[in-house]
Design an enzyme around this catalytic site. Structure first.
Site, PDB file in Angstrom:
ATOM      1  N   ASP A  98       0.859  -1.178   0.000  1.00 54.84           N
ATOM      2  CA  ASP A  98       0.000   0.000   0.000  1.00 54.84           C
ATOM      3  C   ASP A  98       0.901   1.237   0.000  1.00 54.84           C
ATOM      4  OD1 ASP A  98      -2.150   1.674   0.093  1.00 54.84           O
ATOM      5  OD2 ASP A  98      -2.964   0.922   1.977  1.00 54.84           O
TER       6      ASP A  98
ATOM      7  N   ASP B 212      -2.986   2.326  -6.021  1.00 54.56           N
ATOM      8  CA  ASP B 212      -1.869   2.359  -5.071  1.00 54.56           C
ATOM      9  C   ASP B 212      -1.815   1.142  -4.146  1.00 54.56           C
ATOM     10  OD1 ASP B 212      -4.168   2.956  -3.670  1.00 54.56           O
ATOM     11  OD2 ASP B 212      -3.247   4.496  -2.426  1.00 54.56           O
ATOM     12  N   GLU B 213      -2.478   0.053  -4.515  1.00 56.82           N
ATOM     13  CA  GLU B 213      -2.600  -1.081  -3.583  1.00 56.82           C
ATOM     14  C   GLU B 213      -2.678  -2.384  -4.366  1.00 56.82           C
ATOM     15  OE1 GLU B 213      -5.663  -2.426   0.025  1.00 56.82           O
ATOM     16  OE2 GLU B 213      -6.135  -0.728  -1.278  1.00 56.82           O
TER      17      GLU B 213
END
Length: 469
Positions: A11, A105-106
């Site tokens: 993350d 973003d993960e």
């Protein structure tokens, strides 16, 4: 169950805000808030400096401004975020073909399916854990070296525990949960720490005297099923005991593509509503085409002035990615909706996706209709000009917006013919303020221009770091 914590959950830390700080030297170490900037805007991401003031994602921007009046409030630059995301995901795919991207973003990655898999299977669990830790630390270092950003990683034997571990690792850390330690890690946590346990489930568990995950894990599954229902109760029981056999699934297939906008002032004019539907349809089609998809069902979403929300849909004969067809369908659907009183939100989406586009009579008909309409408009304009050469048409509101001054958004990348690259710090009263700096420069100087200055133009984002290798 795995004996080595070979599933990683990565993350990126305060991703949007961190990208902005990396791109703008004057904002480093200062509170940065990225999101909608209007009266109904919502915070997308807040930097850790802003979080000290109580600002967090999903908060109304108006509330954030009261909590942190001196923060930098920026419009999202999705092109820049996607570029960094693609770099990070490519680094993860070097570790394994099994990368499940959850958002920009993960992502999860399953190391056991990659080149390190045989080595992880050949060593004792303790050595395997050390090996995984070294791989994860190298990944974090590579991300920081190539992008200048930090990431938090959780490593565990399941997706559930890897996700929880990455939350504990924030910011800029690594937490590893060895297989067999799941209940010890989960036990002291509040029940809300479990995925899928929201306010309603929390209240149901609280009424039964269950406040921690350990208390939920000790309760027989039958009791949880009685409290929460069969599917949800069984799922919560498994999670509370740290049991999760979900596989890392790459390239999760989207079921639909949609876009929507919330408006600062309720839309009261039907022509304006139809215009906005055309704009949304065009954006939706761009997303469809970028994904190489087409769709068969067009959906519109309408939220009225009283917050009532409704949807309307129409299924076409075959899948299409034709903007004219989707826009025309959205307009037909809008005719079924009572628009009086004002519209707060509009959305256009396409579902029943396919990887191809059939020859579509709808598209052909729409093209012919558009051509005929254009020809008729041209003929009418020519006739009007011959009858009243001195008269000029009265521009509509939408035409005035399209022909008026350029709109500069805070955070937007720009370039000036004399001063070079910079970004918009603010605008208003016919002026735009620009700070001239680049990711690898010192904090830059601020200058102000007329909004229509011909020497100033929008620009593409600059890379945060020079290309590697």
């Amino acid at each position: 169950m795995r004996t080595v914590p070979s599933i990683l959950h990565l993350d990126m830390d305060a991703f949007f805000a961190s990208v902005e700080q990396a791109a703008k030297p004057s904002l480093r170490g200062k509170p940065v808030i990225v999101g909608g900037l209007g009266g109904r805007g919502v915070v997308s991401t807040a930097s850790y400096e802003a979080r000290v003031f109580g600002v967090h994602s999903a908060m109304a921007t108006a509330v954030a401004r009261r909590l942190c009046p001196n923060g930098a409030y920026l419009w999202p630059r999705f092109v820049a975020y996607r570029e960094i995301s693609e770099q990070v995901m490519a680094m993860m795919r070097e570790l394994s073909p099994l990368v499940e991207q959850l958002s920009v973003d993960e992502a999860y990655v399953d190391l056991a399916a990659g080149p390190y898999g045989p080595a992880l299977a050949a060593v004792p669990p303790a050595e395997g854990s050390e090996f995984v830790e070294a791989i994860a630390q190298d990944l974090r270092a590579d991300i920081q070296h190539r992008t200048g950003l930090t990431a938090s990683i959780g490593a565990a034997g399941s997706k559930l525990m890897a996700k929880i571990a990455s939350e504990q690792a924030k910011p800029d850390g690594l937490v590893l949960v060895a297989p067999g330690q799941e209940r010890a890690v989960l036990g002291p946590m509040p029940v809300r720490a479990l995925p899928g346990v929201g306010p309603a489930t929390e209240q149901a568990l609280r009424r039964a005297g269950l406040l921690t995950v350990a208390e939920v894990a000790d309760l027989p599954e039958e009791e949880l099923v009685r409290l929460l229902g069969k599917a949800h109760g069984a799922g919560v029981s498994l999670m509370a005991r740290g049991l999760d056999e979900r596989a890392v699934v790459p390239d999760r297939d989207a079921k639909s593509v949609s876009v929507e906008d919330t408006y600062e002032v309720d839309l009261a004019d039907r022509d304006r509503v139809l215009h906005e539907l055309d704009v949304l349809a065009a954006r939706c089609v761009r997303r469809l085409q970028a994904a190489g998809r087409s769709g068969r069902t067009v959906v519109i979403k309408v939220r009225r002035f009283d917050f009532s929300t409704l949807t309307r849909s129409e299924t076409l004969r075959g899948p299409t990615d034709d903007e004219r067809v989707i826009a025309a369908t959205a307009r037909r659907l809008a005719a079924q909706v009572n628009l009086t009183g004002g519209i707060r939100l509009l959305g256009v989406g396409v579902s029943q996706l396919a990887e191809y586009t059939q020859e579509d009579l709808f598209a052909q008909a729409a093209a012919e209709a558009a051509a005929e309409e254009a020809a008729q408009a041209a003929a009418q304009a020519e006739q009007a000009a011959s009858l009243e050469p001195a008269s000029a048409p009265i521009p509509t509101a939408s035409a005035e917006r399209s022909l008026g001054s350029r709109l500069w958004m805070p955070g937007q990348d720009v370039r000036h013919e004399e001063f070079g690259a910079g970004w918009v710090q603010g605008s208003g009263v016919g002026r735009v303020t620009v700070r001239f700096e680049t990711p690898d420069s010192p904090p830059g100087r601020v200058r102000t221009f007329l909004v229509d200055d011909p020497a100033l133009s929008p620009a593409e984002p600059l890379p945060l770091r020079p290309p590697v290798g």
